[in-house]
Design an enzyme around this catalytic site. Structure first.
Site, PDB file in Angstrom:
ATOM      1  CB  ILE A 108      -0.977  -0.005   1.207  1.00  0.00           C
ATOM      2  CG1 ILE A 108      -1.969   1.166   1.149  1.00  0.00           C
ATOM      3  CG2 ILE A 108      -0.235  -0.057   2.530  1.00  0.00           C
ATOM      4  CD1 ILE A 108      -3.106   1.071   2.175  1.00  0.00           C
ATOM      5  CB  CYS A 109       0.986   4.148   0.800  1.00  0.00           C
ATOM      6  SG  CYS A 109       1.539   5.865   0.986  1.00  0.00           S
ATOM      7  N   GLY A 110       3.435   4.034  -0.447  1.00  0.00           N
ATOM      8  CA  GLY A 110       4.805   4.085  -0.926  1.00  0.00           C
ATOM      9  C   GLY A 110       5.404   2.738  -1.235  1.00  0.00           C
ATOM     10  CB  THR A 112       2.476   0.734  -4.820  1.00  0.00           C
ATOM     11  OG1 THR A 112       2.459   2.172  -4.713  1.00  0.00           O
ATOM     12  CG2 THR A 112       1.337   0.160  -3.984  1.00  0.00           C
ATOM     13  CB  ALA A 159      -4.567  -0.321  -1.607  1.00  0.00           C
TER      14      ALA A 159
END
Length: 207
Positions: A108-110, A112, A159
């Site tokens: 999720i977030c960074g 990714t 996500a």
């Protein structure tokens, strides 16, 4: 599932590192734990780390000691460090080992962006905060970017930072914790505050 106890057999591993985003994985880990999954934290080493909110976390094990065959899932939260150097690159390389072994990874977030730099999103459908955030990594997977709250492609969940509930929904689906009407009700309750969903979950014994 452990045939003797009726409980999930292998633990879920939550990556922890300095500046990790506290809010992004709480729904997932809380409901996995309630379903019987052991949650184990894995850090760069076993020294304590601090989240972006200042929480001090003592990792259960070091990344070098983590093996895909000993895990049900690796969860990678966002962190400022994903975008300020290569210190978290070993976690992305571990994600590659997990996926190569057929063991799920959820980012999720960074995180990714870390997977994008590792080349793990080039051939998989995925999402993140916004498409140009990942494009800045120079990865080759822009054509597989999906504008969605969360995306599952095979054993990989991705996500953006504003979708911790959708992130958890995909993880719960992937590990078979909830499905169908119950999973939909879980999402509606925690994402939309839909009071009608409570009765569905209560009837299913999912609360």
């Amino acid at each position: 599932m452990n045939a003797t106890t009726g409980r999930p057999g292998k633990p879920v591993h939550l990556a922890v590192y300095d500046t990790l985003a506290d809010w992004e994985t709480g729904h997932a880990t809380a409901h996995l734990a309630r379903a019987g999954h052991e949650i184990r934290t894995v850090g760069p080493a076993t020294a304590p780390v601090r989240s972006i909110g200042g929480l001090r976390i003592q990792p259960d094990l070091a990344l070098d000691d983590l093996r895909p065959e000993d895990s049900a899932l690796l969860i990678l939260p966002g962190a400022d460090l994903w975008d300020t150097g290569d210190s978290l690159a070993p976690f992305a390389r571990t994600a590659r080992a997990f996926l190569d072994a057929g063991v799920p990874v959820a980012a999720i977030c960074g995180a990714t962006a870390g997977l994008a730099r590792e080349g793990l999103l080039d051939d998989r459908d995925h999402t993140s905060a916004v498409s140009f955030y990942l494009a800045a990594t120079g990865y080759a997977g822009g054509g597989r970017y999906v504008e969605a709250d969360a995306v599952t492609d095979g054993a990989l969940v991705t996500a953006g930072p504003t979708e911790p509930v959708a992130f958890a929904r995909e993880i719960l689906r992937l590990l078979g914790v909830y499905e169908g009407e119950v999973l939909d009700a879980w999402y509606r309750l925690f994402h939309d505050s839909d009071a009608a969903a409570y009765a569905v979950l209560e009837k299913a014994g999912a609360l």
